[in-house]
Design a protein around this motif. Sequence first.
Motif, mmCIF file in Angstrom:
data_model
loop_
_atom_site.group_PDB
_atom_site.id
_atom_site.type_symbol
_atom_site.label_atom_id
_atom_site.label_comp_id
_atom_site.label_asym_id
_atom_site.label_seq_id
_atom_site.Cartn_x
_atom_site.Cartn_y
_atom_site.Cartn_z
ATOM 1 N N GLU A 127 0.827 -1.204 0.000
ATOM 2 C CA GLU A 127 0.000 0.000 0.000
ATOM 3 C C GLU A 127 0.867 1.263 0.000
ATOM 4 O O GLU A 127 0.653 2.180 -0.782
ATOM 5 N N ARG A 128 1.868 1.281 0.889
ATOM 6 C CA ARG A 128 2.751 2.439 1.023
ATOM 7 C C ARG A 128 4.026 1.998 1.741
ATOM 8 O O ARG A 128 4.119 0.888 2.248
ATOM 9 N N ASN A 129 5.015 2.885 1.803
ATOM 10 C CA ASN A 129 6.261 2.553 2.482
ATOM 11 C C ASN A 129 6.082 2.547 3.991
ATOM 12 O O ASN A 129 5.421 3.420 4.570
ATOM 13 N N ALA A 130 6.654 1.531 4.633
ATOM 14 C CA ALA A 130 6.717 1.485 6.087
ATOM 15 C C ALA A 130 8.001 2.135 6.577
ATOM 16 O O ALA A 130 8.071 2.656 7.694
ATOM 17 N N THR A 131 9.026 2.098 5.729
ATOM 18 C CA THR A 131 10.327 2.676 6.063
ATOM 19 C C THR A 131 10.279 4.197 5.935
ATOM 20 O O THR A 131 9.791 4.721 4.932
ATOM 21 N N LYS A 132 10.797 4.909 6.926
ATOM 22 C CA LYS A 132 10.832 6.367 6.849
ATOM 23 C C LYS A 132 11.872 6.796 5.814
ATOM 24 O O LYS A 132 12.989 6.277 5.794
ATOM 25 N N MET A 133 11.502 7.766 4.978
ATOM 26 C CA MET A 133 12.378 8.161 3.870
ATOM 27 C C MET A 133 12.524 9.671 3.766
ATOM 28 O O MET A 133 11.592 10.428 4.064
ATOM 29 N N ILE A 134 13.701 10.081 3.306
ATOM 30 C CA ILE A 134 13.932 11.453 2.880
ATOM 31 C C ILE A 134 13.827 11.477 1.356
ATOM 32 O O ILE A 134 13.776 10.426 0.708
ATOM 33 N N LYS A 200 19.746 -2.112 1.098
ATOM 34 C CA LYS A 200 20.701 -2.950 0.382
ATOM 35 C C LYS A 200 20.501 -2.755 -1.125
ATOM 36 O O LYS A 200 19.358 -2.707 -1.599
ATOM 37 N N VAL A 201 21.575 -2.634 -1.848
ATOM 38 C CA VAL A 201 21.497 -2.520 -3.304
ATOM 39 C C VAL A 201 21.278 -3.924 -3.878
ATOM 40 O O VAL A 201 22.125 -4.802 -3.709
ATOM 41 N N VAL A 202 20.141 -4.148 -4.533
ATOM 42 C CA VAL A 202 19.838 -5.497 -5.027
ATOM 43 C C VAL A 202 19.866 -5.592 -6.553
ATOM 44 O O VAL A 202 19.892 -6.689 -7.104
ATOM 45 N N LYS A 203 19.872 -4.457 -7.247
ATOM 46 C CA LYS A 203 19.970 -4.511 -8.702
ATOM 47 C C LYS A 203 20.593 -3.229 -9.227
ATOM 48 O O LYS A 203 20.253 -2.133 -8.785
ATOM 49 N N VAL A 204 21.515 -3.397 -10.169
ATOM 50 C CA VAL A 204 22.152 -2.262 -10.838
ATOM 51 C C VAL A 204 22.202 -2.547 -12.337
ATOM 52 O O VAL A 204 22.625 -3.628 -12.751
ATOM 53 N N ILE A 205 21.760 -1.589 -13.126
ATOM 54 C CA ILE A 205 21.889 -1.650 -14.586
ATOM 55 C C ILE A 205 22.724 -0.449 -15.003
ATOM 56 O O ILE A 205 22.389 0.690 -14.669
ATOM 57 N N LYS A 233 11.448 -5.238 3.215
ATOM 58 C CA LYS A 233 11.256 -5.890 1.921
ATOM 59 C C LYS A 233 10.455 -5.013 0.961
ATOM 60 O O LYS A 233 9.592 -5.478 0.209
ATOM 61 N N GLU A 234 10.769 -3.718 0.988
ATOM 62 C CA GLU A 234 10.237 -2.769 0.018
ATOM 63 C C GLU A 234 11.334 -2.514 -1.013
ATOM 64 O O GLU A 234 12.512 -2.459 -0.657
ATOM 65 N N TYR A 235 10.944 -2.328 -2.259
ATOM 66 C CA TYR A 235 11.929 -2.170 -3.326
ATOM 67 C C TYR A 235 11.749 -0.801 -3.977
ATOM 68 O O TYR A 235 10.675 -0.477 -4.481
ATOM 69 N N ILE A 236 12.824 -0.014 -3.939
ATOM 70 C CA ILE A 236 12.781 1.354 -4.443
ATOM 71 C C ILE A 236 13.601 1.419 -5.731
ATOM 72 O O ILE A 236 14.793 1.091 -5.735
ATOM 73 N N MET A 237 12.957 1.838 -6.809
ATOM 74 C CA MET A 237 13.641 1.882 -8.099
ATOM 75 C C MET A 237 13.952 3.316 -8.509
ATOM 76 O O MET A 237 13.101 4.196 -8.459
ATOM 77 N N PHE A 238 15.203 3.515 -8.954
ATOM 78 C CA PHE A 238 15.671 4.791 -9.495
ATOM 79 C C PHE A 238 16.007 4.545 -10.967
ATOM 80 O O PHE A 238 16.883 3.734 -11.272
ATOM 81 N N ALA A 239 15.348 5.254 -11.875
ATOM 82 C CA ALA A 239 15.535 4.985 -13.303
ATOM 83 C C ALA A 239 16.003 6.235 -14.049
ATOM 84 O O ALA A 239 15.880 7.361 -13.564
ATOM 85 N N HIS A 240 16.559 5.995 -15.241
ATOM 86 C CA HIS A 240 17.026 7.033 -16.172
ATOM 87 C C HIS A 240 18.280 7.742 -15.667
ATOM 88 O O HIS A 240 18.510 8.914 -15.975
ATOM 89 N N HIS A 275 13.037 9.073 -12.327
ATOM 90 C CA HIS A 275 11.844 8.260 -12.086
ATOM 91 C C HIS A 275 12.083 7.480 -10.808
ATOM 92 O O HIS A 275 13.057 6.757 -10.675
ATOM 93 N N LEU A 276 11.166 7.622 -9.855
ATOM 94 C CA LEU A 276 11.274 6.946 -8.563
ATOM 95 C C LEU A 276 9.987 6.183 -8.301
ATOM 96 O O LEU A 276 8.886 6.742 -8.397
ATOM 97 N N SER A 277 10.120 4.904 -7.972
ATOM 98 C CA SER A 277 8.910 4.123 -7.687
ATOM 99 C C SER A 277 9.174 3.104 -6.590
ATOM 100 O O SER A 277 10.313 2.702 -6.341
ATOM 101 N N LEU A 278 8.089 2.695 -5.928
ATOM 102 C CA LEU A 278 8.127 1.685 -4.879
ATOM 103 C C LEU A 278 7.456 0.430 -5.403
ATOM 104 O O LEU A 278 6.364 0.491 -5.976
#
Length: 320
Positions: A127-134, A200-205, A233-240, A275-278
């Motif tokens: 539904e939303r992030n449980a982890t506190k984020m800046i 933790k960094v789990v994927k890099v392209i 176990k939330e996954y945050i994607m940074f693209a472009h 582009h930022l997504s959860l």
Amino acid sequence: MKKGLFILLLLVSLVSFSQEKENYEKVLSELETFYNEGDYNAIYNMFNYTMKKAMPPLKTNAFFGDLKNSLGDISNIEFNKLTDKAQIYKVTFASEVRDLMIFLDKNNKIGGLKVTYHRPKSLKEIERNATKMILPFNDSWFVFWGGIEKAQNYHIDYENQQFAYDFLIRKDGATFKGDPKINESYFAFGKEIIAPCDAKVVKVITGIEDNIPGEKNAKQITGNTIILETSDKEYIMFAHLKHQSVVVREGQFIRQGTLLAQCGNSGNSTEPHLHLSLQNTVDMNIATGGKIYFERISVNGETKIDYLPIKGDVIKNIGR
């Protein structure tokens, strides 16, 4: 950003699914037979007028030919679930499993067809992030797409990235100064992208060149990409991200505020932006998106707590 083999649907009003289920099974059985036999013209003849107009014979043959070359024959089709406008089936191909969304009109002609990646039922939606984020950057940035309504955020239409953000930098109403065909003219290009939380960094392209502004790379959708996994176990994607700017590696544990990369213009992007997504899983193809709230930020000059930015907001981390 879009990915996968698909035919965009033209969906209209439906009669009761409970009345149509037997007819759907019959059509799916015929579709499987024609597909495995390579008789794509027969599949074309199963379309209604609107679908035939959208997918003429050459396009139909190319689509199903590519599908068969990529995935092989169909060995099983199993009903999965109903949606408001179609039925979804789990289709087992020779090489992998996909989902098939199909809509029949009142004459039992195919009026919509879409092949997507299969989402295992074991994946829990987020539904939303449980982890506190800046915010994942310093300085003031502009929310070009963001929010929970379609008018604010076009990502809403795509389940794997619903509620995603597109951030850029604007000055005096413009995103660049100088030659619009040069990435360096854009205020966001090269800006530092930082970790919004411990993760933790789990994927890099990497290794993808930045586009000339106005053009895009549809073959490498997310461009240079980083995906972080939180302790929840939330996954945050940074693209472009910018070519050759990624400074983290897969398996690395990082702290909030750690430099990740720089904002770029790689992948399915027409100008430098982030582009930022959860997501609920690392694989974007089968992911479901979730909302990202930020712990304490400045929004249009006012302090907001646990805030979800929306289109048009000017946002900045407080105290950074």
